[in-house]
Write a protein that holds these residues in place. Structure first.
Motif, PDB file in Angstrom:
ATOM      1  N   ILE A 117      16.924 -38.232  42.607  1.00 44.50           N
ATOM      2  CA  ILE A 117      17.670 -39.438  42.942  1.00 44.50           C
ATOM      3  C   ILE A 117      18.867 -39.586  42.019  1.00 44.50           C
ATOM      4  N   SER A 118      18.684 -39.269  40.750  1.00 45.97           N
ATOM      5  CA  SER A 118      19.769 -39.390  39.784  1.00 45.97           C
ATOM      6  C   SER A 118      20.956 -38.514  40.174  1.00 45.97           C
ATOM      7  N   ARG A 119      20.683 -37.298  40.623  1.00 44.09           N
ATOM      8  CA  ARG A 119      21.783 -36.400  41.013  1.00 44.09           C
ATOM      9  C   ARG A 119      22.512 -36.934  42.246  1.00 44.09           C
ATOM     10  N   TYR A 120      21.753 -37.466  43.208  1.00 48.95           N
ATOM     11  CA  TYR A 120      22.391 -37.974  44.428  1.00 48.95           C
ATOM     12  C   TYR A 120      23.251 -39.201  44.123  1.00 48.95           C
ATOM     13  N   ARG A 121      22.780 -40.051  43.230  1.00 54.15           N
ATOM     14  CA  ARG A 121      23.525 -41.277  42.929  1.00 54.15           C
ATOM     15  C   ARG A 121      24.866 -40.958  42.273  1.00 54.15           C
ATOM     16  N   GLU A 122      24.968 -39.799  41.620  1.00 50.72           N
ATOM     17  CA  GLU A 122      26.246 -39.402  41.045  1.00 50.72           C
ATOM     18  C   GLU A 122      27.247 -39.078  42.144  1.00 50.72           C
ATOM     19  N   TYR A 123      26.794 -38.408  43.196  1.00 46.81           N
ATOM     20  CA  TYR A 123      27.671 -38.141  44.341  1.00 46.81           C
ATOM     21  C   TYR A 123      28.160 -39.448  44.964  1.00 46.81           C
ATOM     22  N   VAL A 124      27.254 -40.396  45.109  1.00 48.81           N
ATOM     23  CA  VAL A 124      27.597 -41.686  45.705  1.00 48.81           C
ATOM     24  C   VAL A 124      28.629 -42.410  44.847  1.00 48.81           C
ATOM     25  N   PRO A 168      24.492 -33.493  39.262  1.00 53.79           N
ATOM     26  CA  PRO A 168      24.738 -32.291  40.063  1.00 53.79           C
ATOM     27  C   PRO A 168      25.813 -31.440  39.382  1.00 53.79           C
ATOM     28  N   PRO A 169      25.969 -30.178  39.780  1.00 52.74           N
ATOM     29  CA  PRO A 169      27.001 -29.328  39.169  1.00 52.74           C
ATOM     30  C   PRO A 169      28.388 -29.954  39.306  1.00 52.74           C
TER      31      PRO A 169
END
Length: 288
Positions: free
Chosen positions: A207-214, A272-273
């Motif tokens: 979830i943490s990685r996805y929230r960075e994209y958002v 994320p990368p």
């Protein structure tokens, strides 16, 4: 208004999984100590108290670990604080949120992070990032951090970390108390508790990685300048190379930039990368 059905769905799914872990933990406690009203009340009060403590203490510790100070309203010779304050006020109007408390810190690397919730948020900006970035790039970083506050995604992180800690503690002591009282049992319990905590954290990190994209997408949307956000990530990544961040163990998951190297580090990475984040932002340029 920016909608985030994908983030909401993932947060709901993660919340359900975390509730499942908590339910298993509660069942184990009640199986050990009984199913009476007193046990249930103590379990609920203890859980709420533990989460509340982690939230308050975690927020305080994050600010303390980098020695954050309130950002001045007026600029000085090196830092244009007044312009940063004005830009943040404008972004908050655009995003329809209260202006958070702005703080600055010397972190050793260019970075920024947000803690708290809507109405009680704090955004910390490193002096290194102010010196490194052009103003439009810094606006993108600020919008990114404001997005975390607006989307309330810090809540699921705090909840996940709290449940992971509780699961780890229960597994550790259940093994220790159920075995022979010796050093080997104690260390085996510690190892099992750590593994159990890591399993829960896998879901939290996803979830943490996805929230960075958002948050990146929100920054591009509200500043209407995805390229500035992409350039900011490039400069931050380059500027952090070979440098040690102050308070890294405490605030790394909260920061706009986090490094990951090995396969195992990527599984448990909070970000994320960077190259993928930049690629996504650059693909949005044609929309503006």
């Amino acid at each position: 208004m920016v909608g985030h059905n994908g983030l909401k769905l993932r947060m709901a799914l993660a919340g359900s999984i975390l509730f499942g872990f908590y339910a298993a933990l509660a069942a184990a406690v009640m199986w050990t100590f009984g199913t009476g009203t007193t046990v249930l009340a103590l379990l609920l009060l203890g859980s709420v108290g533990f989460v509340g403590f982690q939230y308050k203490f975690g927020k305080w510790m994050a600010l303390r670990s980098v020695d954050a100070e309130d950002m001045p309203e007026q600029s000085n010779g090196r830092y244009d604080y007044a312009r940063i304050q004005q830009s943040t006020e404008q972004l908050c109007r655009e995003m329809d949120i209260d202006k958070p408390r702005l703080m600055v810190a010397e972190m050793g690397v260019p970075n920024a992070f947000a803690v708290g919730r809507k109405g009680a948020g704090v955004v910390v900006i490193s002096k290194e990032i102010i010196q490194l970035l052009d103003h439009d790039e810094l606006e993108g970083v600020i919008a990114h951090e404001l997005s975390h506050i607006k989307n309330r995604d810090v809540v699921i992180m705090v909840l996940g970390q709290s449940i992971a800690s509780m699961v780890g503690i229960v597994v550790q002591w259940a093994y220790i108390l159920g075995g022979e009282r010796n050093i080997a049992t104690y260390f085996a319990g510690m190892i099992l508790g750590t593994i159990a905590q890591m399993i829960v954290m896998i879901f939290v990190m996803a979830i943490s990685r996805y929230r960075e994209y958002v948050a990146d997408n929100d920054a591009a949307t509200y500043t209407r300048n995805p390229d500035a956000m992409a350039r900011a990530l490039e400069k931050i990544s380059s500027g952090a190379q070979g440098k040690e961040m102050k308070g890294e163990d405490t605030v790394n998951a909260l920061c706009i930039f986090g490094s990951s190297g090995s396969f195992l580090q990527k599984i448990f990475s909070t970000h994320p990368p960077t190259e993928k984040r930049i690629e996504r932002l650059r693909s949005k340029n044609s929309s503006y």
